[in-house]
Design a protein around this motif. Structure first.
Motif, short mmCIF file in Angstrom:
data_model
loop_
_atom_site.label_atom_id
_atom_site.label_comp_id
_atom_site.label_asym_id
_atom_site.label_seq_id
_atom_site.Cartn_x
_atom_site.Cartn_y
_atom_site.Cartn_z
N PHE A 125 58.86 34.61 31.01
CA PHE A 125 59.25 33.37 31.68
C PHE A 125 58.25 32.26 31.38
O PHE A 125 58.62 31.13 31.06
CB PHE A 125 59.34 33.63 33.18
CG PHE A 125 59.83 32.46 34.00
CD1 PHE A 125 61.13 32.00 33.88
CD2 PHE A 125 58.98 31.84 34.91
CE1 PHE A 125 61.59 30.94 34.65
CE2 PHE A 125 59.43 30.78 35.68
CZ PHE A 125 60.73 30.33 35.55
N ASP A 154 58.12 30.90 27.55
CA ASP A 154 59.24 30.12 27.02
C ASP A 154 58.96 28.63 27.26
O ASP A 154 59.09 28.14 28.39
CB ASP A 154 60.54 30.53 27.70
CG ASP A 154 61.75 29.87 27.07
OD1 ASP A 154 61.58 28.89 26.31
OD2 ASP A 154 62.87 30.33 27.33
N LYS A 207 62.04 24.85 35.50
CA LYS A 207 61.90 26.26 35.82
C LYS A 207 61.80 26.45 37.33
O LYS A 207 61.21 25.62 38.04
CB LYS A 207 60.66 26.85 35.16
CG LYS A 207 60.73 26.94 33.65
CD LYS A 207 59.48 27.62 33.10
CE LYS A 207 59.58 27.79 31.58
NZ LYS A 207 58.38 28.48 31.04
N THR A 262 67.41 38.43 37.94
CA THR A 262 66.82 38.68 36.63
C THR A 262 66.43 40.14 36.48
O THR A 262 66.77 40.81 35.50
CB THR A 262 65.56 37.81 36.42
OG1 THR A 262 65.92 36.44 36.52
CG2 THR A 262 64.94 38.08 35.05
N ASP A 267 70.14 19.08 34.25
CA ASP A 267 69.37 20.28 33.95
C ASP A 267 67.94 20.22 34.49
O ASP A 267 67.02 20.75 33.89
CB ASP A 267 69.34 20.52 32.44
CG ASP A 267 68.59 19.43 31.69
OD1 ASP A 267 68.26 18.39 32.30
OD2 ASP A 267 68.32 19.62 30.48
N THR A 272 67.73 38.10 32.13
CA THR A 272 67.67 36.75 31.57
C THR A 272 67.21 35.80 32.67
O THR A 272 67.07 36.17 33.83
CB THR A 272 69.03 36.28 31.05
OG1 THR A 272 69.89 35.98 32.15
CG2 THR A 272 69.67 37.32 30.14
N PHE A 273 67.04 34.55 32.30
CA PHE A 273 66.67 33.51 33.26
C PHE A 273 67.78 32.47 33.39
O PHE A 273 67.54 31.32 33.75
CB PHE A 273 65.36 32.84 32.82
CG PHE A 273 64.25 33.81 32.54
CD1 PHE A 273 63.74 34.61 33.55
CD2 PHE A 273 63.74 33.96 31.25
CE1 PHE A 273 62.73 35.52 33.31
CE2 PHE A 273 62.73 34.86 31.00
CZ PHE A 273 62.22 35.65 32.02
N ASP A 274 69.00 32.90 33.09
CA ASP A 274 70.14 31.99 33.15
C ASP A 274 70.53 31.68 34.60
O ASP A 274 70.41 32.53 35.49
CB ASP A 274 71.36 32.60 32.45
CG ASP A 274 71.12 32.80 30.96
OD1 ASP A 274 70.22 32.13 30.40
OD2 ASP A 274 71.83 33.64 30.36
N LYS A 281 65.86 27.18 33.86
CA LYS A 281 65.60 28.61 33.86
C LYS A 281 65.21 29.06 35.27
O LYS A 281 64.33 28.46 35.90
CB LYS A 281 64.49 28.94 32.87
CG LYS A 281 64.90 28.72 31.42
CD LYS A 281 63.89 29.30 30.45
CE LYS A 281 64.36 29.07 29.01
NZ LYS A 281 65.63 29.75 28.72
N ALA A 299 65.46 23.67 26.15
CA ALA A 299 66.06 24.79 26.87
C ALA A 299 66.82 24.30 28.10
O ALA A 299 66.62 23.19 28.58
CB ALA A 299 64.98 25.77 27.29
N ARG A 300 67.69 25.15 28.60
CA ARG A 300 68.39 24.87 29.85
C ARG A 300 67.47 25.16 31.02
O ARG A 300 66.37 25.70 30.86
CB ARG A 300 69.64 25.74 29.95
CG ARG A 300 70.72 25.41 28.93
CD ARG A 300 71.84 26.43 29.00
NE ARG A 300 72.95 26.09 28.13
CZ ARG A 300 74.03 25.42 28.52
NH1 ARG A 300 74.13 25.01 29.78
NH2 ARG A 300 75.01 25.16 27.68
#
Length: 268
Positions: free
Chosen positions: A167, A170, A14, A154, A6, A141-143, A178, A175-176
């Motif tokens: 963004f 967060d 990010k 996004t 990740d 989203t930021f997935d 992004k 978190a994952r």
């Protein structure tokens, strides 16, 4: 030992990328402003439109987009889900061929003209050398995408400031990864007389040490390398068979695995 795939380059969590279509003359201003703020992205060009009124010239492609990514958008900008399969092949391959002759590197991505596609179009892309294709369907989203051949951004750049604030705010530790992905057309800034919005975005999002600024294809290549890591049964030994370094999280610490490296995590 807890291992998570990740992390972006440098151990960051990010990333930001932009995506602009059509190759209009307003790209000249857009690219200059993006370069000023260290922003990177892909410019999806219709090679059949070069030199036409309002469009860039073929001769300027290699210099204008230096440091950015040149990507395909088909030669003539048709609805890909409405044309014969033979024409689908030609539209993409002719565009790739023309763009590669100008840039000197393989073109591996595209965006769908008019944002239109279907399952038949998607299934044809790998055989045409396409590794990613951007849609116009915003996720808000930021997935990370589950399918790079149906890569949903996004938001459109009209919402870039709103989502830029979200963004940055967060800061969740667990978190994952992004990804903030903005798309649009450069002529829209001129039409809407809001170039200042792009400048505000650059001031807001640019220059952050914890953000990876990447082109679309750089993100695809990195994620492919990350997913190709080979792990031992014990989970302690990882092999990176790719040609680029990747980063993972091990017990909440960022760890780099260099290109070709076999790393025993118990020894670190």
């Amino acid at each position: 030992m807890r291992i998570r795939y990740d992390r972006f380059p440098g151990g960051r969590m990010k990333a930001v990328t932009l995506s602009y279509d059509d190759g209009r003359v307003d790209d000249r201003i857009l690219v200059a402003k993006m370069n000023d703020y260290g922003l990177k992205g892909a410019f999806h060009l219709n090679s059949g439109f070069f030199g036409k009124p309002g469009y860039i010239n073929a001769e300027e492609v290699s210099t204008l987009y230096a440091g950015q990514e040149v990507s395909a958008h088909t030669s003539a900008h048709p609805h890909l889900d409405l044309i014969p399969p033979e024409r689908l092949v030609m539209e993409i391959m002719e565009d790739r061929n023309a763009l590669e002759a100008l840039t000197g590197y393989p073109v591996r991505g595209m965006s769908y003209p008019y944002g239109s596609w279907n399952a038949q179009v998607v299934s044809a892309l790998p055989g045409l050398g396409i590794e990613y294709a951007r849609t116009t369907n915003s996720t808000n989203t930021f997935d990370m995408p589950s399918d790079f051949l149906q890569w949903h951004p996004t938001c459109h750049h009209k919402q870039m400031l709103e989502y830029g604030e979200r963004f940055l705010s967060d800061q969740s530790r667990h978190a994952r990864m992004k990804l903030f992905y903005v798309w649009g057309h450069s002529y829209e800034f001129d039409r809407d007389r809001n170039w200042n919005m792009l400048e505000q975005f650059g001031e807001l999002v640019g220059g952050q040490s914890d953000i990876w600024y990447a082109t679309n294809s750089e993100i695809v290549a990195y994620m492919r390398a990350l997913r190709q890591l080979r792990c031992s049964v014990s989970g302690h030994i990882l092999h990176n068979p790719s040609a680029i370094s990747v980063w993972i999280e091990v017990e909440e610490m960022a760890v780099e695995i260099r290109a070709g490296e076999i790393k025993n995590l118990e020894l670190n």
